[in-house]
Scaffold this motif. Sequence first.
Motif, PDB file in Angstrom:
ATOM      1  N   HIS A  94       0.842  -1.197   0.000  1.00 11.03           N
ATOM      2  CA  HIS A  94       0.000   0.000   0.000  1.00 11.03           C
ATOM      3  C   HIS A  94       0.878   1.247   0.000  1.00 11.03           C
ATOM      4  CE1 HIS A  94      -3.496   2.508   0.645  1.00 11.03           C
ATOM      5  NE2 HIS A  94      -2.809   3.143   1.568  1.00 11.03           N
ATOM      6  N   ALA A  95       0.704   2.077  -1.018  1.00  7.27           N
ATOM      7  CA  ALA A  95       1.403   3.362  -1.071  1.00  7.27           C
ATOM      8  C   ALA A  95       0.568   4.387  -0.316  1.00  7.27           C
ATOM      9  CB  ALA A  95       1.602   3.805  -2.506  1.00  7.27           C
ATOM     10  N   LEU A  96       1.192   5.080   0.616  1.00 10.56           N
ATOM     11  CA  LEU A  96       0.464   6.058   1.435  1.00 10.56           C
ATOM     12  C   LEU A  96       0.172   7.358   0.718  1.00 10.56           C
ATOM     13  CD1 LEU A  96       1.783   5.981   5.074  1.00 10.56           C
ATOM     14  CD2 LEU A  96      -0.349   5.135   4.155  1.00 10.56           C
ATOM     15  N   ASN A  97       0.935   7.686  -0.269  1.00 13.87           N
ATOM     16  CA  ASN A  97       0.793   8.995  -0.915  1.00 13.87           C
ATOM     17  C   ASN A  97       0.134   8.884  -2.284  1.00 13.87           C
ATOM     18  OD1 ASN A  97       3.058   7.669  -1.940  1.00 13.87           O
ATOM     19  ND2 ASN A  97       4.082   9.567  -2.476  1.00 13.87           N
ATOM     20  N   THR A  98      -0.864   8.032  -2.391  1.00 17.69           N
ATOM     21  CA  THR A  98      -1.528   7.842  -3.681  1.00 17.69           C
ATOM     22  C   THR A  98      -2.469   8.995  -3.998  1.00 17.69           C
ATOM     23  OG1 THR A  98      -3.222   6.511  -2.608  1.00 17.69           O
ATOM     24  CG2 THR A  98      -1.388   5.336  -3.616  1.00 17.69           C
ATOM     25  N   LEU A  99      -2.633   9.217  -5.272  1.00 15.10           N
ATOM     26  CA  LEU A  99      -3.563  10.242  -5.744  1.00 15.10           C
ATOM     27  C   LEU A  99      -4.973   9.669  -5.721  1.00 15.10           C
ATOM     28  CD1 LEU A  99      -1.437  11.375  -8.800  1.00 15.10           C
ATOM     29  CD2 LEU A  99      -1.676  12.590  -6.643  1.00 15.10           C
ATOM     30  N   PRO A 100      -6.043  10.407  -5.599  1.00 12.21           N
ATOM     31  CA  PRO A 100      -6.115  11.861  -5.595  1.00 12.21           C
ATOM     32  C   PRO A 100      -5.983  12.482  -4.202  1.00 12.21           C
ATOM     33  CG  PRO A 100      -8.324  10.988  -5.654  1.00 12.21           C
ATOM     34  CD  PRO A 100      -7.375   9.805  -5.652  1.00 12.21           C
ATOM     35  N   ASP A 101      -6.081  11.683  -3.140  1.00 15.79           N
ATOM     36  CA  ASP A 101      -6.035  12.232  -1.782  1.00 15.79           C
ATOM     37  C   ASP A 101      -4.598  12.204  -1.270  1.00 15.79           C
ATOM     38  OD1 ASP A 101      -6.772  13.199   0.709  1.00 15.79           O
ATOM     39  OD2 ASP A 101      -7.227  11.217   1.488  1.00 15.79           O
ATOM     40  N   MET A 102      -3.719  12.966  -1.888  1.00 17.12           N
ATOM     41  CA  MET A 102      -2.308  12.922  -1.560  1.00 17.12           C
ATOM     42  C   MET A 102      -1.922  14.021  -0.586  1.00 17.12           C
ATOM     43  SD  MET A 102       0.832  12.835  -4.189  1.00 17.12           S
ATOM     44  CE  MET A 102       2.337  13.579  -3.621  1.00 17.12           C
ATOM     45  N   SER A 103      -2.393  13.904   0.651  1.00 20.74           N
ATOM     46  CA  SER A 103      -1.906  14.829   1.670  1.00 20.74           C
ATOM     47  C   SER A 103      -0.443  14.482   1.906  1.00 20.74           C
ATOM     48  CB  SER A 103      -2.718  14.671   2.949  1.00 20.74           C
ATOM     49  OG  SER A 103      -2.653  13.340   3.401  1.00 20.74           O
ATOM     50  N   TYR A 104       0.326  15.398   2.472  1.00 20.89           N
ATOM     51  CA  TYR A 104       1.754  15.139   2.610  1.00 20.89           C
ATOM     52  C   TYR A 104       1.995  13.871   3.424  1.00 20.89           C
ATOM     53  CZ  TYR A 104       6.520  14.974   3.941  1.00 20.89           C
ATOM     54  OH  TYR A 104       7.796  14.514   4.146  1.00 20.89           O
ATOM     55  N   THR A 105       2.637  12.974   2.825  1.00 21.88           N
ATOM     56  CA  THR A 105       3.125  11.776   3.491  1.00 21.88           C
ATOM     57  C   THR A 105       4.471  11.465   2.882  1.00 21.88           C
ATOM     58  OG1 THR A 105       0.900  10.903   3.777  1.00 21.88           O
ATOM     59  CG2 THR A 105       2.687   9.353   3.997  1.00 21.88           C
ATOM     60  N   GLY A 106       5.435  11.278   3.735  1.00 23.19           N
ATOM     61  CA  GLY A 106       6.767  10.986   3.236  1.00 23.19           C
ATOM     62  C   GLY A 106       7.480   9.988   4.113  1.00 23.19           C
ATOM     63  N   HIS A 107       8.726   9.761   3.801  1.00 19.45           N
ATOM     64  CA  HIS A 107       9.540   8.758   4.480  1.00 19.45           C
ATOM     65  C   HIS A 107       9.588   8.965   5.997  1.00 19.45           C
ATOM     66  CE1 HIS A 107      12.603   5.690   4.771  1.00 19.45           C
ATOM     67  NE2 HIS A 107      13.324   6.505   5.507  1.00 19.45           N
ATOM     68  N   ALA A 108       9.569  10.203   6.433  1.00 16.08           N
ATOM     69  CA  ALA A 108       9.682  10.492   7.862  1.00 16.08           C
ATOM     70  C   ALA A 108       8.395  10.206   8.641  1.00 16.08           C
ATOM     71  CB  ALA A 108      10.076  11.952   8.076  1.00 16.08           C
ATOM     72  N   ASN A 109       7.302   9.913   7.956  1.00 14.84           N
ATOM     73  CA  ASN A 109       6.014   9.703   8.622  1.00 14.84           C
ATOM     74  C   ASN A 109       5.780   8.246   9.014  1.00 14.84           C
ATOM     75  OD1 ASN A 109       5.283  12.084   6.386  1.00 14.84           O
ATOM     76  ND2 ASN A 109       4.640  12.466   8.490  1.00 14.84           N
ATOM     77  N   ALA A 110       6.738   7.661   9.702  1.00 10.91           N
ATOM     78  CA  ALA A 110       6.616   6.261  10.118  1.00 10.91           C
ATOM     79  C   ALA A 110       5.414   6.061  11.038  1.00 10.91           C
ATOM     80  CB  ALA A 110       7.888   5.802  10.816  1.00 10.91           C
ATOM     81  N   ASP A 111       5.089   7.067  11.849  1.00  6.68           N
ATOM     82  CA  ASP A 111       3.944   6.934  12.753  1.00  6.68           C
ATOM     83  C   ASP A 111       2.647   6.766  11.965  1.00  6.68           C
ATOM     84  OD1 ASP A 111       4.173   9.587  11.822  1.00  6.68           O
ATOM     85  OD2 ASP A 111       3.332  10.434  13.651  1.00  6.68           O
ATOM     86  N   ARG A 112       2.498   7.508  10.899  1.00  3.87           N
ATOM     87  CA  ARG A 112       1.299   7.387  10.068  1.00  3.87           C
ATOM     88  C   ARG A 112       1.256   6.015   9.376  1.00  3.87           C
ATOM     89  NH1 ARG A 112      -0.758  11.210   5.149  1.00  3.87           N
ATOM     90  NH2 ARG A 112      -2.668  10.067   4.797  1.00  3.87           N
ATOM     91  N   MET A 113       2.417   5.561   8.947  1.00  2.00           N
ATOM     92  CA  MET A 113       2.488   4.239   8.317  1.00  2.00           C
ATOM     93  C   MET A 113       2.089   3.160   9.312  1.00  2.00           C
ATOM     94  SD  MET A 113       6.049   4.512   6.221  1.00  2.00           S
ATOM     95  CE  MET A 113       6.577   6.139   5.692  1.00  2.00           C
ATOM     96  N   PHE A 114       2.628   3.265  10.535  1.00  2.00           N
ATOM     97  CA  PHE A 114       2.325   2.240  11.541  1.00  2.00           C
ATOM     98  C   PHE A 114       0.868   2.292  11.979  1.00  2.00           C
ATOM     99  CE2 PHE A 114       2.275   0.353  15.793  1.00  2.00           C
ATOM    100  CZ  PHE A 114       2.736  -0.910  15.456  1.00  2.00           C
ATOM    101  N   ASP A 115       0.277   3.476  12.010  1.00  2.00           N
ATOM    102  CA  ASP A 115      -1.140   3.593  12.386  1.00  2.00           C
ATOM    103  C   ASP A 115      -2.021   2.717  11.507  1.00  2.00           C
ATOM    104  OD1 ASP A 115      -0.643   5.334  14.454  1.00  2.00           O
ATOM    105  OD2 ASP A 115      -1.236   7.143  13.348  1.00  2.00           O
TER     106      ASP A 115
END
Length: 124
Positions: A94-115
């Motif tokens: 699963h890619a977190l930064n997929t379009l069209p709802d691409m709010s900022y998500t990047g490599h440093a957002n491990a907490d969001r990934m783990f959530d």
Amino acid sequence: MKEWHAAGQKIVLVGHSWGGDRVILLAQENPDIPIELLVTLDLVSRKGKSPKPANVKHWDNIYIDYSIADRSSANMIARTGGPWENCSGADYNHALNTLPDMSYTGHANADRMFDMEWPKVEKI
């Protein structure tokens, strides 16, 4: 990990960035220990992608799609480190930064990934 396995505990490995590469290596180095769930969060490694270890029951791979990611310093570091992105051996990608709802998500957002994965981890 060996002590947890000997005690009858289910094993869940989670790793972010190079830590993702390390949990795959840990599973490969311990083929006699079943891994219930392996979670990689924007896995990075210069050596390239590895197949799913045989002792891993389920592998979830959460990643950043660098073809559309911004040029933030964390994303640039990950690009330099060798991001795996989509892994054909994973059971779930699963890619977190997929379009069209691409709010900022990047490599440093491990907490969001783990959530995203926490509910699966809690069930085990």
